[in-house]
Scaffold this motif. Structure first.
Motif, PDB file in Angstrom:
ATOM      1  N   ARG A   1       0.835  -1.209   0.000  1.00 35.06           N
ATOM      2  CA  ARG A   1       0.000   0.000   0.000  1.00 35.06           C
ATOM      3  C   ARG A   1       0.873   1.264   0.000  1.00 35.06           C
ATOM      4  NH1 ARG A   1      -2.772  -2.982   3.849  1.00 35.06           N
ATOM      5  NH2 ARG A   1      -2.182  -1.548   5.546  1.00 35.06           N
ATOM      6  N   VAL A   2       1.961   1.240   0.764  1.00 36.88           N
ATOM      7  CA  VAL A   2       2.873   2.389   0.782  1.00 36.88           C
ATOM      8  C   VAL A   2       3.476   2.584  -0.601  1.00 36.88           C
ATOM      9  CG1 VAL A   2       5.063   3.266   1.710  1.00 36.88           C
ATOM     10  CG2 VAL A   2       3.367   2.264   3.248  1.00 36.88           C
ATOM     11  N   SER A   3       3.956   1.515  -1.201  1.00 36.58           N
ATOM     12  CA  SER A   3       4.557   1.608  -2.529  1.00 36.58           C
ATOM     13  C   SER A   3       3.554   2.145  -3.552  1.00 36.58           C
ATOM     14  CB  SER A   3       5.087   0.245  -2.973  1.00 36.58           C
ATOM     15  OG  SER A   3       5.695   0.336  -4.237  1.00 36.58           O
ATOM     16  N   ALA A   4       2.316   1.667  -3.483  1.00 34.31           N
ATOM     17  CA  ALA A   4       1.283   2.102  -4.428  1.00 34.31           C
ATOM     18  C   ALA A   4       0.909   3.569  -4.229  1.00 34.31           C
ATOM     19  CB  ALA A   4       0.040   1.222  -4.284  1.00 34.31           C
ATOM     20  N   ALA A   5       1.085   4.104  -3.030  1.00 34.37           N
ATOM     21  CA  ALA A   5       0.740   5.501  -2.747  1.00 34.37           C
ATOM     22  C   ALA A   5       1.803   6.478  -3.241  1.00 34.37           C
ATOM     23  CB  ALA A   5       0.526   5.698  -1.241  1.00 34.37           C
ATOM     24  N   LEU A   6       2.947   5.958  -3.631  1.00 35.13           N
ATOM     25  CA  LEU A   6       4.069   6.806  -4.058  1.00 35.13           C
ATOM     26  C   LEU A   6       4.105   6.933  -5.584  1.00 35.13           C
ATOM     27  CD1 LEU A   6       6.610   5.258  -1.563  1.00 35.13           C
ATOM     28  CD2 LEU A   6       5.739   7.614  -1.496  1.00 35.13           C
ATOM     29  N   PRO A   7       4.653   8.028  -6.105  1.00 36.46           N
ATOM     30  CA  PRO A   7       4.681   8.213  -7.558  1.00 36.46           C
ATOM     31  C   PRO A   7       5.490   7.113  -8.260  1.00 36.46           C
ATOM     32  CG  PRO A   7       5.613  10.129  -6.413  1.00 36.46           C
ATOM     33  CD  PRO A   7       5.261   9.135  -5.387  1.00 36.46           C
ATOM     34  N   PRO A   8       4.962   6.576  -9.335  1.00 36.17           N
ATOM     35  CA  PRO A   8       5.603   5.425  -9.982  1.00 36.17           C
ATOM     36  C   PRO A   8       6.942   5.736 -10.648  1.00 36.17           C
ATOM     37  CG  PRO A   8       3.699   6.160 -11.247  1.00 36.17           C
ATOM     38  CD  PRO A   8       3.701   6.945  -9.978  1.00 36.17           C
ATOM     39  N   ARG A   9       7.190   6.986 -11.001  1.00 37.78           N
ATOM     40  CA  ARG A   9       8.450   7.317 -11.686  1.00 37.78           C
ATOM     41  C   ARG A   9       9.422   8.086 -10.786  1.00 37.78           C
ATOM     42  NH1 ARG A   9       4.495   7.590 -15.171  1.00 37.78           N
ATOM     43  NH2 ARG A   9       4.148   9.820 -15.080  1.00 37.78           N
ATOM     44  N   ALA A  10       9.158   8.079  -9.506  1.00 39.89           N
ATOM     45  CA  ALA A  10      10.043   8.788  -8.575  1.00 39.89           C
ATOM     46  C   ALA A  10      11.369   8.043  -8.433  1.00 39.89           C
ATOM     47  CB  ALA A  10       9.373   8.915  -7.220  1.00 39.89           C
ATOM     48  N   LEU A  11      12.388   8.792  -8.097  1.00 42.31           N
ATOM     49  CA  LEU A  11      13.676   8.218  -7.747  1.00 42.31           C
ATOM     50  C   LEU A  11      13.618   7.775  -6.288  1.00 42.31           C
ATOM     51  CD1 LEU A  11      15.894  11.031  -9.304  1.00 42.31           C
ATOM     52  CD2 LEU A  11      15.300   8.821 -10.331  1.00 42.31           C
ATOM     53  N   VAL A  12      14.314   6.700  -5.950  1.00 41.34           N
ATOM     54  CA  VAL A  12      14.310   6.184  -4.579  1.00 41.34           C
ATOM     55  C   VAL A  12      15.719   6.285  -4.011  1.00 41.34           C
ATOM     56  CG1 VAL A  12      13.883   4.187  -3.084  1.00 41.34           C
ATOM     57  CG2 VAL A  12      12.436   4.576  -5.092  1.00 41.34           C
ATOM     58  N   VAL A  13      15.808   6.851  -2.813  1.00 45.36           N
ATOM     59  CA  VAL A  13      17.080   6.967  -2.117  1.00 45.36           C
ATOM     60  C   VAL A  13      16.820   6.633  -0.648  1.00 45.36           C
ATOM     61  CG1 VAL A  13      16.820   9.435  -1.596  1.00 45.36           C
ATOM     62  CG2 VAL A  13      19.113   8.447  -1.799  1.00 45.36           C
ATOM     63  N   SER A  14      17.862   6.216   0.045  1.00 50.82           N
ATOM     64  CA  SER A  14      17.705   5.937   1.473  1.00 50.82           C
ATOM     65  C   SER A  14      18.974   6.320   2.207  1.00 50.82           C
ATOM     66  CB  SER A  14      17.418   4.448   1.705  1.00 50.82           C
ATOM     67  OG  SER A  14      18.566   3.664   1.461  1.00 50.82           O
ATOM     68  N   SER A  15      18.855   6.379   3.521  1.00 48.84           N
ATOM     69  CA  SER A  15      20.068   6.512   4.323  1.00 48.84           C
ATOM     70  C   SER A  15      20.868   5.220   4.124  1.00 48.84           C
ATOM     71  CB  SER A  15      19.726   6.726   5.798  1.00 48.84           C
ATOM     72  OG  SER A  15      19.552   5.513   6.478  1.00 48.84           O
ATOM     73  N   ASP A  16      22.089   5.215   4.616  1.00 53.80           N
ATOM     74  CA  ASP A  16      22.932   4.036   4.430  1.00 53.80           C
ATOM     75  C   ASP A  16      22.827   3.045   5.588  1.00 53.80           C
ATOM     76  OD1 ASP A  16      24.248   5.544   6.330  1.00 53.80           O
ATOM     77  OD2 ASP A  16      26.239   5.240   5.477  1.00 53.80           O
ATOM     78  N   LEU A  17      21.819   3.197   6.431  1.00 54.76           N
ATOM     79  CA  LEU A  17      21.594   2.246   7.516  1.00 54.76           C
ATOM     80  C   LEU A  17      20.636   1.156   7.049  1.00 54.76           C
ATOM     81  CD1 LEU A  17      21.337   4.723  10.518  1.00 54.76           C
ATOM     82  CD2 LEU A  17      23.280   3.287   9.869  1.00 54.76           C
ATOM     83  N   THR A  18      20.879  -0.069   7.483  1.00 55.60           N
ATOM     84  CA  THR A  18      20.153  -1.245   7.002  1.00 55.60           C
ATOM     85  C   THR A  18      18.642  -1.092   7.063  1.00 55.60           C
ATOM     86  OG1 THR A  18      21.994  -2.651   7.683  1.00 55.60           O
ATOM     87  CG2 THR A  18      19.883  -3.737   7.354  1.00 55.60           C
ATOM     88  N   ARG A  19      18.128  -0.517   8.144  1.00 56.72           N
ATOM     89  CA  ARG A  19      16.669  -0.422   8.269  1.00 56.72           C
ATOM     90  C   ARG A  19      16.060   0.442   7.172  1.00 56.72           C
ATOM     91  NH1 ARG A  19      19.199   2.136  12.608  1.00 56.72           N
ATOM     92  NH2 ARG A  19      18.557   4.254  13.151  1.00 56.72           N
ATOM     93  N   SER A  20      16.786   1.452   6.709  1.00 56.27           N
ATOM     94  CA  SER A  20      16.289   2.292   5.611  1.00 56.27           C
ATOM     95  C   SER A  20      16.554   1.641   4.256  1.00 56.27           C
ATOM     96  CB  SER A  20      16.942   3.672   5.665  1.00 56.27           C
ATOM     97  OG  SER A  20      16.429   4.404   6.741  1.00 56.27           O
TER      98      SER A  20
END
Length: 191
Positions: free
Chosen positions: A35-54
């Motif tokens: 549901r979270v993934s579906a609520a986000l724009p389909p062509r957005a770039l994805v980035v995270s912190s460098d910690l495993t949980r993110s």
């Protein structure tokens, strides 16, 4: 305009301060993740912190989106000597400092850790670099409670103390719209 969709990583089930200590994330709620993934724009770039949980949360919600390299600047606050301790232990050992840290966030820092102002400057610099590198692109930034709150404070023009009253749940989405020359346009909290 650039839309930043801040997603807080999944739960860790830790009952202590967890800052830059690397702990695993619980990704067992696959329906919620979908549901979270579906609520986000389909062509957005994805980035995270460098910690495993993110990193692992970003991978779980990524889908077909383009992934950018992990960013150390998007990490949680560095809690220094407090990391791994229960809140009651911190209050007992550092009563005045722990009270000041929550009641007057700004330059107050845990022993060996970083203050709100230091963390906010780090996160803001990192997200600004991303926006400049990818102008007018939607960006999904998977990060941490404190990192997201620094941006809520900046975007809302509120104090750190006021920002601490905001609720940023695991897997929540906080949308902040940024204009390249005028700064923040508005904040939206998505269900």
């Amino acid at each position: 305009m650039t839309n930043i969709y801040w997603v807080r990583h999944g739960p860790t089930h830790e009952k202590t301060f967890v800052g830059q200590r690397d702990v695993p994330v619980d990704l067992s709620d696959t329906d919620l993740i979908a549901r979270v993934s579906a609520a986000l724009p389909p062509r957005a770039l994805v980035v995270s912190s460098d910690l495993t949980r993110s990193i692992d949360t970003a991978t779980a919600i990524q889908g077909d989106r383009t992934r950018l390299p992990h960013r150390k600047g998007l990490r949680e606050f560095d809690f220094g000597a407090w990391d791994g301790l229960h809140f009651s232990q911190v209050a007992a050992q550092w009563p005045d400092l722990s009270r000041a840290y929550w009641e007057r966030p700004g330059d107050t820092a845990p022993p060996g850790g970083e203050s709100w102002n230091t963390a906010a400057a780090r996160v803001t610099a990192d997200i600004t670099d991303l926006i400049q590198a990818h102008p007018r692109r939607d960006i999904i930034a998977v990060a941490h409670f404190g990192a997201i709150l620094t941006q809520v404070a900046m975007a809302g023009g509120i104090t750190p103390y006021q920002a601490l009253s905001h609720r940023i749940d695991n897997f929540s989405i906080t949308e902040i719209q940024m204009r390249p020359t005028f700064g923040v346009a508005r904040i939206n909290y998505l269900p």
